[in-house]
Design an enzyme around this catalytic site. Structure first.
Site, PDB file in Angstrom:
ATOM      1  N   ARG A  78      85.863 -27.382 -50.864  1.00  0.00           N
ATOM      2  CA  ARG A  78      85.471 -27.077 -52.246  1.00  0.00           C
ATOM      3  C   ARG A  78      85.412 -28.339 -53.097  1.00  0.00           C
ATOM      4  O   ARG A  78      84.869 -28.339 -54.199  1.00  0.00           O
ATOM      5  CB  ARG A  78      86.396 -26.031 -52.865  1.00  0.00           C
ATOM      6  CG  ARG A  78      87.733 -26.534 -53.340  1.00  0.00           C
ATOM      7  CD  ARG A  78      88.617 -25.392 -53.820  1.00  0.00           C
ATOM      8  NE  ARG A  78      88.024 -24.646 -54.909  1.00  0.00           N
ATOM      9  CZ  ARG A  78      88.210 -24.941 -56.199  1.00  0.00           C
ATOM     10  NH1 ARG A  78      88.911 -25.999 -56.535  1.00  0.00           N
ATOM     11  NH2 ARG A  78      87.674 -24.185 -57.135  1.00  0.00           N
ATOM     12  N   CYS A 117      95.912 -28.088 -61.835  1.00  0.00           N
ATOM     13  CA  CYS A 117      94.742 -28.924 -61.530  1.00  0.00           C
ATOM     14  C   CYS A 117      94.877 -30.306 -62.164  1.00  0.00           C
ATOM     15  O   CYS A 117      95.272 -30.431 -63.324  1.00  0.00           O
ATOM     16  CB  CYS A 117      93.468 -28.241 -62.032  1.00  0.00           C
ATOM     17  SG  CYS A 117      91.952 -29.086 -61.560  1.00  0.00           S
TER      18      CYS A 117
END
Length: 537
Positions: A452, A356
């Site tokens: 998302r 991430c």
């Protein structure tokens, strides 16, 4: 000495302590002298450590040992992933398309945890994964199938790329076709012509087991036959899976399962699933509820939004039997809003995953240890479990997450590359690997995960993750039990016999922590070795 002290006192303005002052211990075991000497603190309470304006990761903090009065085997790690879903193992798999589909979800439930099937797919595909996982039996595995017209060369390719040495032969080559034979390594290794058809070498005089047979009957049939593997078939002789002797050998060698399997009232395995917050996801959650899903995760990198609040209210009103986990969040303020909206659980973490890049790209997020502590301050008081999502790289991180207030930990990179993870193995520079990617990577976004990140309507996609590969990690049937036993040993060292007990130590200030310098972190790991092999178990 007196002259020297007086000189220092005159320069610094300090008073000399009385050498005869008696040391005392307060209720928190802090060492004190008389009023003239500053208090000496042997470690800090969590509330004090995490209120300094610093953002800590798991590696940044260390716990002081407590008093041991029980063996590690007595530690109880049973927990809840949401208000109404109990687990015997505090681990869940992440809803990523390179981590959790039906096989991972089924295996996690078998081990006492739960898996969350990703939604980077169609509604029909996700529902099928849920159904297959719920009906799975731990020793019946998915069969690899080929057609009678396939060749030995194709079997060799499966062995090289996926490690598969036994193939079920069906009429049409599909994994639900009618079974006509079986091919093992013994059938092919001495055949020189690798273009030989499987119909010429397969064993067609088969023993099979029915899919509706009891566990004991399946095991008895396999062990009583001369075969190393048997096809599992339905009443029409259609392939439903395979059982292998090697599976039972592996189960005998593996440690005891960390907990009882996660099952519902009807005996089916518990399965979770991820959804988004768009109107189309209302149709998705309806289909998942009908398929028997126990809990859904609202999958967003930043969950404190009106979209999540509206979806929570929709699900609670229309599907009361399905628990809702909201997130991701990293602050107590975000947590309170979602809990008051009706969330049954929270997912904590923003930018802490190994793939991430949210903190780097968007400049928002929080160190995971700090995030877990502050969200848990509110959630624990309101009776809502939290999932520590991201940053877990070893058993010590699991212990830290649970001790800081998490009810369970969610693993992505730790499970990526395992036997149960989706995808096929391939060889990269001599290393056997599987693909692993963040749901914020451009590759995953092109498949649909951009919702998302609330960017599915944007013309320009900005990546918040990367794509890559990870080494083959073997089966989680071996990994999870060892991680849980290591976590139990961590709890034993803390002097906590359960998750509730360690939270009590945290809240009363009996659990002491400190921040670690870079040198302390280095010292706490392997160092000053010329050569070593780090074998975790």
């Amino acid at each position: 000495r007196t002259l020297l002290w007086n000189d220092v006192r005159d320069k610094c303005g300090e008073a000399r302590p009385s050498l005869g002052a008696a040391a005392t211990m307060d209720s928190n075991k802090r060492m004190k002298t008389d009023q003239s000497e500053p208090e000496v603190v042997d470690g800090f309470e969590a509330s004090r450590l995490f209120s300094q304006g610093l953002s800590y990761t798991y590696d940044d903090v260390i716990f002081h040992p407590g008093h041991i009065y029980f063996p590690a085997e007595k530690v109880d790690l049973s927990t809840r992933v949401s208000k109404n879903v109990k687990l015997s193992t505090p681990m869940v798999s992440s809803p990523m398309d390179t981590v959790t589909e039906w096989k991972m979800a089924a295996t996690m439930a078998t081990l006492g945890g739960i898996g969350f099937v990703h939604y980077n797919n169609t509604v029909e595909e996700q529902v099928e994964h849920v159904k297959r996982a719920r009906a799975h039996r731990y020793f019946v595995t998915e069969a690899t199938t080929l057609a009678p017209t396939s060749t030995i060369a194709e079997v060799e390719y499966l062995e090289d790329t996926r490690g598969i040495t036994t193939v079920i032969v069906t009429e049409d080559g599909s994994n639900t076709g009618t079974v006509v034979g079986i091919v093992t390594k013994e059938d092919t290794e001495f055949v020189d012509d690798r273009s030989t058809l499987l119909s010429e070498v397969m064993t067609s005089d088969l023993v099979s087991v029915r899919s509706d047979a009891s566990d004991d009957d399946m095991i008895e049939t396999l062990l009583g036959s001369k075969f190393n593997a048997l096809p599992v078939v339905d009443e029409n002789y259609a392939c439903c899976g395979i059982i292998e002797r090697s599976t039972f050998g592996h189960l005998r060698r593996m440690p005891n399962a960390p907990g009882e399997p996660s099952v519902d009232a009807d005996g089916f395995l518990l399965v979770g699933a991820a959804i988004g917050t768009r109107d189309s996801d209302k149709t998705r959650v309806k289909a998942l509820a009908e398929a028997g899903v126990s809990v859904v995760i609202l999958d967003s990198s930043q969950g404190d939004s009106t979209f999540q609040i509206d979806m929570i209210k929709h699900i609670k009103a229309n599907h009361p039997g399905v628990d809702v986990i909201a997130g991701n969040v990293v602050t107590s303020y975000q947590a309170r809003r979602l809990i008051e909206a009706g969330a049954d659980g929270l997912r904590v973490g923003m930018g802490s995953g190994s793939i991430c890049t949210t903190q780097e790209v968007c400049a928002v997020g929080r160190g995971q240890a700090t995030a877990v502590y502050h969200v848990a301050r509110v959630a624990n008081q309101m009776g809502v479990p939290i999932i520590a999502d991201g940053g877990v790289q070893n058993s010590g991180h699991i212990t830290k997450a649970l001790a800081l207030g998490a009810s369970v930990v969610m693993c992505g990179s730790m499970f990526a590359g395992s036997t149960e993870a989706p995808g096929e193995y391939f060889v990269d520079n001599g290393v056997r690997v599987k693909k692993y990617r963040g749901m914020g990577s451009l590759e995953a976004m092109r498949k649909g995960s951009d919702s998302r990140y609330l960017s599915d309507n944007s013309k320009l996609k900005v990546a918040q993750g990367v794509s890559g590969s990870v080494r083959d990690k073997g089966s989680i049937l071996k990994t999870v039990p060892y991680l849980m036993h290591a976590a139990k040993q961590g709890f034993q060292d803390l002097g906590a016999i359960s998750i509730a007990d360690v939270w009590k130590l945290k809240e009363t200030g009996q659990m002491r922590l400190e921040a670690r310098t870079g040198a302390a972190q280095h010292e706490g790991g392997v160092h000053d070795m010329h050569k070593f092999t780090k074998t975790p178990w």
